[in-house]
Design a protein around this motif. Structure first.
Motif, PDB file in Angstrom:
ATOM      1  N   CYS A  58      11.902 -13.480  20.181  1.00  0.00           N
ATOM      2  CA  CYS A  58      11.042 -14.553  19.684  1.00  0.00           C
ATOM      3  C   CYS A  58      11.849 -15.749  19.167  1.00  0.00           C
ATOM      4  O   CYS A  58      11.439 -16.894  19.331  1.00  0.00           O
ATOM      5  N   MET A  59      12.992 -15.502  18.553  1.00  0.00           N
ATOM      6  CA  MET A  59      13.824 -16.605  18.058  1.00  0.00           C
ATOM      7  C   MET A  59      14.416 -17.409  19.218  1.00  0.00           C
ATOM      8  O   MET A  59      14.597 -18.626  19.108  1.00  0.00           O
ATOM      9  N   CYS A  60      14.698 -16.731  20.323  1.00  0.00           N
ATOM     10  CA  CYS A  60      15.174 -17.428  21.519  1.00  0.00           C
ATOM     11  C   CYS A  60      14.082 -18.346  22.052  1.00  0.00           C
ATOM     12  O   CYS A  60      14.354 -19.477  22.461  1.00  0.00           O
ATOM     13  N   THR A  61      12.848 -17.867  22.016  1.00  0.00           N
ATOM     14  CA  THR A  61      11.714 -18.681  22.454  1.00  0.00           C
ATOM     15  C   THR A  61      11.566 -19.909  21.566  1.00  0.00           C
ATOM     16  O   THR A  61      11.302 -21.010  22.055  1.00  0.00           O
ATOM     17  N   ALA A  96      29.843 -16.012  16.406  1.00  0.00           N
ATOM     18  CA  ALA A  96      28.850 -16.196  15.340  1.00  0.00           C
ATOM     19  C   ALA A  96      29.501 -16.086  13.966  1.00  0.00           C
ATOM     20  O   ALA A  96      30.391 -15.275  13.736  1.00  0.00           O
ATOM     21  N   VAL A  97      29.017 -16.921  13.058  1.00  0.00           N
ATOM     22  CA  VAL A  97      29.480 -16.896  11.678  1.00  0.00           C
ATOM     23  C   VAL A  97      28.913 -15.643  11.033  1.00  0.00           C
ATOM     24  O   VAL A  97      27.820 -15.188  11.369  1.00  0.00           O
ATOM     25  N   ASP A  98      29.657 -15.078  10.088  1.00  0.00           N
ATOM     26  CA  ASP A  98      29.205 -13.855   9.411  1.00  0.00           C
ATOM     27  C   ASP A  98      27.777 -14.001   8.899  1.00  0.00           C
ATOM     28  O   ASP A  98      27.429 -14.979   8.254  1.00  0.00           O
ATOM     29  N   GLY A  99      26.968 -12.996   9.212  1.00  0.00           N
ATOM     30  CA  GLY A  99      25.600 -12.973   8.736  1.00  0.00           C
ATOM     31  C   GLY A  99      24.596 -13.653   9.644  1.00  0.00           C
ATOM     32  O   GLY A  99      23.404 -13.529   9.429  1.00  0.00           O
ATOM     33  N   GLN A 100      25.054 -14.402  10.634  1.00  0.00           N
ATOM     34  CA  GLN A 100      24.126 -15.065  11.544  1.00  0.00           C
ATOM     35  C   GLN A 100      23.917 -14.233  12.797  1.00  0.00           C
ATOM     36  O   GLN A 100      24.826 -13.558  13.258  1.00  0.00           O
ATOM     37  N   GLN A 101      22.701 -14.311  13.324  1.00  0.00           N
ATOM     38  CA  GLN A 101      22.392 -13.658  14.586  1.00  0.00           C
ATOM     39  C   GLN A 101      23.092 -14.425  15.708  1.00  0.00           C
ATOM     40  O   GLN A 101      23.014 -15.651  15.751  1.00  0.00           O
ATOM     41  N   PRO A 102      23.775 -13.727  16.619  1.00  0.00           N
ATOM     42  CA  PRO A 102      24.464 -14.425  17.695  1.00  0.00           C
ATOM     43  C   PRO A 102      23.544 -14.855  18.838  1.00  0.00           C
ATOM     44  O   PRO A 102      23.925 -15.669  19.665  1.00  0.00           O
ATOM     45  N   ILE A 103      22.330 -14.305  18.877  1.00  0.00           N
ATOM     46  CA  ILE A 103      21.404 -14.636  19.952  1.00  0.00           C
ATOM     47  C   ILE A 103      20.151 -15.217  19.318  1.00  0.00           C
ATOM     48  O   ILE A 103      19.598 -14.579  18.414  1.00  0.00           O
ATOM     49  N   PRO A 104      19.694 -16.377  19.667  1.00  0.00           N
ATOM     50  CA  PRO A 104      20.201 -17.238  20.713  1.00  0.00           C
ATOM     51  C   PRO A 104      21.480 -17.953  20.276  1.00  0.00           C
ATOM     52  O   PRO A 104      21.685 -18.200  19.086  1.00  0.00           O
ATOM     53  N   ALA A 105      22.304 -18.253  21.242  1.00  0.00           N
ATOM     54  CA  ALA A 105      23.517 -19.021  20.998  1.00  0.00           C
ATOM     55  C   ALA A 105      23.373 -20.344  21.741  1.00  0.00           C
ATOM     56  O   ALA A 105      23.099 -20.359  22.940  1.00  0.00           O
ATOM     57  N   VAL A 106      23.548 -21.442  21.022  1.00  0.00           N
ATOM     58  CA  VAL A 106      23.325 -22.763  21.590  1.00  0.00           C
ATOM     59  C   VAL A 106      24.650 -23.525  21.643  1.00  0.00           C
ATOM     60  O   VAL A 106      25.373 -23.600  20.641  1.00  0.00           O
TER      61      VAL A 106
END
Length: 140
Positions: A58-61, A96-106
Motif C-alpha cells: 500500500c505504501m508503494c501505491t 535505507a537509513v536505520d528504521g526506514q522501510q526500504p520499499i518503496p525506494a525512490v
C-alpha cells in the motif's frame, strides 16, 4: 561424378576445440547478469525517476500515485515480479537509513531519495517539485 565435401564447420582438432571452449567461456562470463548493486545503480542513473516497488504494497501505491498525480511518469520496478527482485531488495535494505522501510525506494535524478516517508516529507515542505523540475521529470 564426384561430390565435393562441404566442411562441417565443427573442427575436431583438440587445440581448436580448446580455443573455442575458452572463447565460449569468456563470452559467457561477459554476458553474465550484472550484480544487483550495478543493476540498481544503472536503473537509477538511466531514468529520471525510479520507484522500486512491491505490487501488493500500500505504501508503494501511495508513492506511485503521488508521483503520477504530480505529472511524473516514473520507471517502476516491481520487485516481486522481477527475476532479481530479492537481490535488488537486499541492496535497497543497505541503502535505507536505520528504521526506514526500504520499499518503496525512490530515486530522482540518479540519486537515492529514500522511501515513502522521505518522498512525502519533501512534498509537504515544498522541495519535491523543484527537485523533479531540476532532474527533468517535470517541465512546468
Amino acid at each position: 561424378m564426384q561430390v565435393a565435401k562441404k566442411p562441417s564447420g565443427i573442427s575436431m582438432d583438440p587445440t581448436n576445440m580448446a580455443a573455442e571452449s575458452a572463447a565460449g567461456k569468456m563470452l559467457a562470463e561477459t554476458m553474465s547478469p550484472p550484480i544487483p548493486y550495478e543493476m540498481v545503480r544503472q536503473l537509477g542513473a538511466c531514468n529520471t525517476v525510479v520507484v522500486f516497488s512491491m505490487s501488493g504494497c500500500c505504501m508503494c501505491t501511495v508513492a506511485k500515485r503521488l508521483l503520477f498525480g504530480l505529472g511524473v511518469g516514473p520507471t517502476i520496478i516491481e520487485l516481486d515480479e522481477h527475476v532479481a527482485g530479492p537481490d535488488i531488495q537486499a541492496v535497497l535494505y543497505e541503502l535505507a537509513v536505520d528504521g526506514q522501510q526500504p520499499i518503496p525506494a525512490v530515486f530522482v535524478g540518479g540519486k537515492f531519495l529514500g522511501g515513502v516517508e522521505t518522498l512525502m516529507a519533501w512534498h509537504i515542505n515544498g522541495t519535491l517539485v523543484p527537485l523533479l523540475k531540476d532532474s527533468g521529470a517535470l517541465w512546468l
